[in-house]
Design a protein around this motif. Structure first.
Motif, PDB file in Angstrom:
ATOM      1  N   LEU A  53       0.817  -1.215   0.000  1.00 27.96           N
ATOM      2  CA  LEU A  53       0.000   0.000   0.000  1.00 27.96           C
ATOM      3  C   LEU A  53       0.848   1.261   0.000  1.00 27.96           C
ATOM      4  O   LEU A  53       0.565   2.210  -0.744  1.00 27.96           O
ATOM      5  CB  LEU A  53      -0.922  -0.005   1.221  1.00 27.96           C
ATOM      6  N   LEU A  54       1.893   1.269   0.800  1.00 26.34           N
ATOM      7  CA  LEU A  54       2.662   2.496   0.984  1.00 26.34           C
ATOM      8  C   LEU A  54       3.848   2.642   0.045  1.00 26.34           C
ATOM      9  O   LEU A  54       4.336   3.749  -0.155  1.00 26.34           O
ATOM     10  CB  LEU A  54       3.163   2.579   2.432  1.00 26.34           C
ATOM     11  N   CYS A  55       4.328   1.555  -0.509  1.00 26.48           N
ATOM     12  CA  CYS A  55       5.533   1.656  -1.330  1.00 26.48           C
ATOM     13  C   CYS A  55       5.282   1.203  -2.767  1.00 26.48           C
ATOM     14  O   CYS A  55       5.083   2.027  -3.633  1.00 26.48           O
ATOM     15  CB  CYS A  55       6.663   0.864  -0.693  1.00 26.48           C
ATOM     16  N   SER A  56       5.328  -0.086  -3.000  1.00 28.56           N
ATOM     17  CA  SER A  56       5.178  -0.595  -4.361  1.00 28.56           C
ATOM     18  C   SER A  56       4.556  -1.997  -4.308  1.00 28.56           C
ATOM     19  O   SER A  56       4.996  -2.843  -3.535  1.00 28.56           O
ATOM     20  CB  SER A  56       6.541  -0.652  -5.045  1.00 28.56           C
ATOM     21  N   GLN A  57       3.573  -2.219  -5.157  1.00 30.96           N
ATOM     22  CA  GLN A  57       2.829  -3.472  -5.094  1.00 30.96           C
ATOM     23  C   GLN A  57       3.580  -4.662  -5.680  1.00 30.96           C
ATOM     24  O   GLN A  57       3.538  -5.751  -5.113  1.00 30.96           O
ATOM     25  CB  GLN A  57       1.494  -3.313  -5.808  1.00 30.96           C
ATOM     26  N   VAL A 104       8.651   1.283   5.761  1.00 31.01           N
ATOM     27  CA  VAL A 104       9.262   2.485   6.330  1.00 31.01           C
ATOM     28  C   VAL A 104       9.549   3.506   5.238  1.00 31.01           C
ATOM     29  O   VAL A 104       9.305   4.708   5.420  1.00 31.01           O
ATOM     30  CB  VAL A 104      10.547   2.117   7.116  1.00 31.01           C
ATOM     31  N   ALA A 105      10.041   3.060   4.089  1.00 30.16           N
ATOM     32  CA  ALA A 105      10.297   3.983   2.980  1.00 30.16           C
ATOM     33  C   ALA A 105       9.002   4.636   2.514  1.00 30.16           C
ATOM     34  O   ALA A 105       8.973   5.841   2.211  1.00 30.16           O
ATOM     35  CB  ALA A 105      10.968   3.247   1.819  1.00 30.16           C
ATOM     36  N   GLY A 106       7.920   3.872   2.455  1.00 25.67           N
ATOM     37  CA  GLY A 106       6.635   4.444   2.071  1.00 25.67           C
ATOM     38  C   GLY A 106       6.118   5.449   3.078  1.00 25.67           C
ATOM     39  O   GLY A 106       5.581   6.502   2.709  1.00 25.67           O
ATOM     40  N   ILE A 107       6.292   5.168   4.362  1.00 25.79           N
ATOM     41  CA  ILE A 107       5.856   6.106   5.409  1.00 25.79           C
ATOM     42  C   ILE A 107       6.689   7.383   5.361  1.00 25.79           C
ATOM     43  O   ILE A 107       6.150   8.490   5.447  1.00 25.79           O
ATOM     44  CB  ILE A 107       5.933   5.432   6.795  1.00 25.79           C
ATOM     45  N   TYR A 111       5.409  11.326   4.661  1.00 23.22           N
ATOM     46  CA  TYR A 111       5.673  12.499   5.492  1.00 23.22           C
ATOM     47  C   TYR A 111       6.482  13.565   4.745  1.00 23.22           C
ATOM     48  O   TYR A 111       6.323  14.756   4.991  1.00 23.22           O
ATOM     49  CB  TYR A 111       6.359  12.109   6.800  1.00 23.22           C
ATOM     50  N   LEU A 112       7.346  13.137   3.822  1.00 20.37           N
ATOM     51  CA  LEU A 112       8.055  14.122   3.006  1.00 20.37           C
ATOM     52  C   LEU A 112       7.089  14.880   2.103  1.00 20.37           C
ATOM     53  O   LEU A 112       7.247  16.085   1.896  1.00 20.37           O
ATOM     54  CB  LEU A 112       9.142  13.439   2.175  1.00 20.37           C
ATOM     55  N   ILE A 113       6.103  14.177   1.573  1.00 19.57           N
ATOM     56  CA  ILE A 113       5.080  14.841   0.766  1.00 19.57           C
ATOM     57  C   ILE A 113       4.256  15.774   1.638  1.00 19.57           C
ATOM     58  O   ILE A 113       3.984  16.919   1.260  1.00 19.57           O
ATOM     59  CB  ILE A 113       4.166  13.803   0.067  1.00 19.57           C
ATOM     60  N   PHE A 114       3.868  15.302   2.799  1.00 19.76           N
ATOM     61  CA  PHE A 114       2.998  16.073   3.686  1.00 19.76           C
ATOM     62  C   PHE A 114       3.680  17.338   4.192  1.00 19.76           C
ATOM     63  O   PHE A 114       3.082  18.422   4.192  1.00 19.76           O
ATOM     64  CB  PHE A 114       2.554  15.200   4.861  1.00 19.76           C
ATOM     65  N   PHE A 115       4.925  17.237   4.630  1.00 22.60           N
ATOM     66  CA  PHE A 115       5.598  18.388   5.236  1.00 22.60           C
ATOM     67  C   PHE A 115       6.367  19.250   4.238  1.00 22.60           C
ATOM     68  O   PHE A 115       6.408  20.471   4.360  1.00 22.60           O
ATOM     69  CB  PHE A 115       6.553  17.935   6.347  1.00 22.60           C
ATOM     70  N   ASP A 119       8.062  14.494  -3.519  1.00 20.82           N
ATOM     71  CA  ASP A 119       7.690  13.087  -3.656  1.00 20.82           C
ATOM     72  C   ASP A 119       8.878  12.294  -4.174  1.00 20.82           C
ATOM     73  O   ASP A 119       9.387  12.568  -5.257  1.00 20.82           O
ATOM     74  CB  ASP A 119       6.501  12.967  -4.611  1.00 20.82           C
ATOM     75  N   PHE A 120       9.314  11.320  -3.415  1.00 26.90           N
ATOM     76  CA  PHE A 120      10.432  10.476  -3.812  1.00 26.90           C
ATOM     77  C   PHE A 120       9.980   9.105  -4.281  1.00 26.90           C
ATOM     78  O   PHE A 120      10.793   8.195  -4.401  1.00 26.90           O
ATOM     79  CB  PHE A 120      11.419  10.324  -2.652  1.00 26.90           C
ATOM     80  N   GLU A 121       8.697   8.956  -4.555  1.00 23.21           N
ATOM     81  CA  GLU A 121       8.165   7.654  -4.967  1.00 23.21           C
ATOM     82  C   GLU A 121       8.780   7.191  -6.279  1.00 23.21           C
ATOM     83  O   GLU A 121       9.013   6.006  -6.472  1.00 23.21           O
ATOM     84  CB  GLU A 121       6.648   7.723  -5.089  1.00 23.21           C
ATOM     85  N   MET A 122       9.085   8.147  -7.168  1.00 30.34           N
ATOM     86  CA  MET A 122       9.671   7.752  -8.456  1.00 30.34           C
ATOM     87  C   MET A 122      11.078   7.184  -8.268  1.00 30.34           C
ATOM     88  O   MET A 122      11.581   6.489  -9.132  1.00 30.34           O
ATOM     89  CB  MET A 122       9.696   8.931  -9.418  1.00 30.34           C
TER      90      MET A 122
END
Length: 138
Positions: A53-57, A104-107, A111-115, A119-122
């Motif tokens: 859910l938080l990182c990659s499926q 942990v990386a997804g969480i 928080y990086l997006i929120f604060f 976005d480091f998802e890419m």
């Protein structure tokens, strides 16, 4: 289902009824292996769900399939000598650690997006996709 059927099979091999079978080391090994697998399953599901859910499926699903295979290896190894189950146990711990680090990386990304709005998802998805095949190395 496989684990439960093995416990049932060993239970039927014993003449006594009930779960207290003194002297039945085969049943004790099967029952203990089943209990060990059952106790780790909720942790596995939580880590798998969070990582997917938080990182990659895709890497989470791959790690989940590998974990199920490893628990099978652990169970079968536990039926022999207890030292045969050690590689499956250690391999399973490594997969759970991978799923935990993905979570942990997804969480952290959330928080990086929120604060900070970045976005480091890419960057995270290709890294986890590249690392997941390394789980195959014993």
């Amino acid at each position: 289902a496989f684990f439960a059927s093995k416990v049932e099979h060993e239970s039927k091999q014993c003449n006594n009824k009930g779960f207290q079978r003194p002297g039945s080391s085969a049943f004790d090994r099967v029952y203990t292996a089943n209990q060990n697998c059952g106790h780790t399953y909720p942790t596995f599901l939580a880590m798998l769900w969070c990582a997917g859910l938080l990182c990659s499926q895709a890497p989470a699903a791959f790690a989940g399939l590998m974990y199920l295979f490893v628990r099978q290896k652990y169970f079968v190894g536990y039926l022999g000598e207890r030292t045969q189950s050690t590689p499956g146990y250690l391999f399973g711990k490594r997969i759970i650690l991978f799923l935990f680090l993905m979570s942990v990386a997804g969480i952290l990304n959330y928080y990086l997006i929120f604060f900070f709005g970045s976005d480091f998802e890419m960057y995270i998805k290709p890294i986890t996709s590249a690392i997941s095949p390394l789980l195959l190395i014993p």
